[in-house]
Design a protein around this motif. Structure first.
Motif, PDB file in Angstrom:
ATOM      1  N   LEU A 204     -12.835  -3.433  11.592  1.00 37.88           N
ATOM      2  CA  LEU A 204     -12.345  -3.828  10.269  1.00 37.88           C
ATOM      3  C   LEU A 204     -10.995  -4.536  10.432  1.00 37.88           C
ATOM      4  N   VAL A 205     -10.862  -5.669   9.765  1.00 39.53           N
ATOM      5  CA  VAL A 205      -9.583  -6.387   9.770  1.00 39.53           C
ATOM      6  C   VAL A 205      -9.117  -6.472   8.326  1.00 39.53           C
ATOM      7  N   CYS A 206      -7.892  -6.027   8.060  1.00 40.89           N
ATOM      8  CA  CYS A 206      -7.411  -6.083   6.682  1.00 40.89           C
ATOM      9  C   CYS A 206      -6.025  -6.712   6.624  1.00 40.89           C
ATOM     10  N   ALA A 207      -5.695  -7.240   5.465  1.00 37.44           N
ATOM     11  CA  ALA A 207      -4.388  -7.876   5.309  1.00 37.44           C
ATOM     12  C   ALA A 207      -4.030  -8.034   3.839  1.00 37.44           C
ATOM     13  N   ASN A 208      -2.740  -7.854   3.590  1.00 36.52           N
ATOM     14  CA  ASN A 208      -2.153  -8.240   2.308  1.00 36.52           C
ATOM     15  C   ASN A 208      -1.100  -9.281   2.673  1.00 36.52           C
ATOM     16  N   LEU A 209      -1.557 -10.541   2.761  1.00 39.44           N
ATOM     17  CA  LEU A 209      -0.676 -11.617   3.244  1.00 39.44           C
ATOM     18  C   LEU A 209       0.157 -12.190   2.102  1.00 39.44           C
ATOM     19  N   PRO A 210       1.209 -12.944   2.427  1.00 38.91           N
ATOM     20  CA  PRO A 210       1.970 -13.596   1.334  1.00 38.91           C
ATOM     21  C   PRO A 210       1.041 -14.573   0.611  1.00 38.91           C
ATOM     22  N   TYR A 211       0.979 -14.482  -0.736  1.00 42.56           N
ATOM     23  CA  TYR A 211       0.041 -15.368  -1.447  1.00 42.56           C
ATOM     24  C   TYR A 211       0.614 -15.988  -2.720  1.00 42.56           C
ATOM     25  N   ILE A 212       1.921 -15.871  -2.933  1.00 42.97           N
ATOM     26  CA  ILE A 212       2.471 -16.453  -4.167  1.00 42.97           C
ATOM     27  C   ILE A 212       2.838 -17.924  -3.916  1.00 42.97           C
ATOM     28  N   PRO A 213       2.333 -18.839  -4.757  1.00 38.97           N
ATOM     29  CA  PRO A 213       2.704 -20.245  -4.586  1.00 38.97           C
ATOM     30  C   PRO A 213       4.234 -20.406  -4.678  1.00 38.97           C
ATOM     31  N   ARG A 214       4.782 -21.240  -3.794  1.00 42.02           N
ATOM     32  CA  ARG A 214       6.253 -21.312  -3.661  1.00 42.02           C
ATOM     33  C   ARG A 214       6.958 -21.610  -4.972  1.00 42.02           C
TER      34      ARG A 214
END
Ligand SMILES: C[S@@+](CC[C@H](N)C(=O)[O-])C[C@H]1O[C@@H](n2cnc3c(N)ncnc32)[C@H](O)[C@@H]1O
Length: 300
Positions: A204-214
């Motif tokens: 399992l690979v999980c992530a909460n990556l940065p996702y807010i438009p600049r």
């Protein structure tokens, strides 16, 4: 009583005055609430939580003892914390700890404050892992405080985790939480850019990556206090999600799963990215408590 933030010790000379009568719990809470009011949606709660920290007691105790008096030192310390909060600093950074998935995590301004919606990612990951009884390997990309990796490890004793982050300071905080929760023998921390240099295959690979438009981030209060490295998803918000989905196949074991947190309104774009790389993978998107499509799950 003067409730302006005091800047130096001399400002508290009144506390050494023989006639000085220390304020009561009720008095300081009322004043703190007024100061915090303009910047917080929960000034009463904030004021109580900060006072509970200073008085080393619970919020319930404060409510039950409104006439108790603060010691002079407590009064000084409380004013300082209230001034920080009134200035806009998030409560979790002032406290230095925050709760996630029922456990306490050390945090500081080098890591994102763990969010309630991210608990949803943990639940989805656990749902997938619990269907499988063998020893499982998990990769978490962008671990920050380590709240996701540590929660998974504490919920499932048969897991081994590799957790990465590009920020060394974030990894230091994650290491502190790993020690506090005594799970160091089942987790490795790696400083790297997404999957670069990661060897092995993961169930399992999980992530909460940065996702807010600049551009959106530039107008948000969070961008003032929390690390941009944890929030800034590039011009369109997809800079990391796009790379992650394009590269994740190389670290997935056969039949492995992916669990990703996404931002509001990003579900359709992410679904098409997954369709490109994994045309046959079923994709499931679940909502957070506010009703936003928040967690994307796909199994390969
Ligand atoms: C949104 S935060 C999530 C932190 C934590 N997992 C949580 O959910 O609270 C994103 C994390 O990804 C890290 N990060 C940013 N760019 C990265 C990259 N290129 N490779 C690995 N990690 C990265 C940040 O430093 C940050 O800790």
């Amino acid at each position: 009583m003067n409730w302006q933030p005091a800047k130096k010790q001399n400002d508290y000379v009144q506390t050494r005055n023989k006639n000085f009568s220390p304020p009561t719990v009720n008095q300081v809470l009322q004043n703190a609430q007024k100061m915090i009011g303009p910047i917080s949606e929960s000034p009463r709660l904030d004021a109580q939580v900060l006072l509970a920290k200073i008085m080393k007691n619970s919020r319930t105790w404060l409510v039950a003892h409104p006439k108790s008096r603060l010691g002079a030192q407590e009064d000084v310390q409380y004013r300082r914390l209230v001034a920080r909060r009134a200035h806009g600093e998030p409560l979790p950074y002032i406290l230095g700890t925050w709760e996630f998935f029922g456990r306490r995590f050390q945090i500081n301004p080098s890591v994102l404050i763990p969010r309630a919606e991210t608990e949803h990612l943990v639940e989805e990951a656990l749902g997938l892992l619990r269907n499988n009884r063998s020893v499982l390997k998990v990769l978490e990309v962008g671990t920050g405080s380590g709240c996701i990796a540590v929660s998974l490890l504490l919920e499932m004793r048969s897991l081994g985790v590799v957790a990465t982050d590009i920020s060394l300071q974030a990894l230091r905080t994650a290491a502190q939480n790993i020690v506090n929760h005594a799970i160091g023998d089942r987790i490795d921390l790696v400083q790297t850019d997404l999957f670069s240099g990661i060897r092995g295959q993961f169930d399992l690979v999980c992530a909460n990556l940065p996702y807010i438009p600049r551009k959106v981030l530039n107008n948000l209060q969070v961008g003032r206090w929390e690390p941009r490295l944890a929030l800034d998803g590039g011009e369109d918000g997809f800079i990391y999600l796009r790379r992650f989905i394009a590269e994740v196949a190389k670290v997935l074991a056969p039949g492995g799963s992916v669990v990703l947190e996404i931002g509001e309104g990003q579900d359709e774009e992410v679904r098409s990215m997954i369709r490109l790389g994994f045309p046959r993978a079923p994709v499931r998107i679940s909502k957070d408590l506010a009703g936003y499509n928040r967690v994307v799950v796909f199994e390969t």
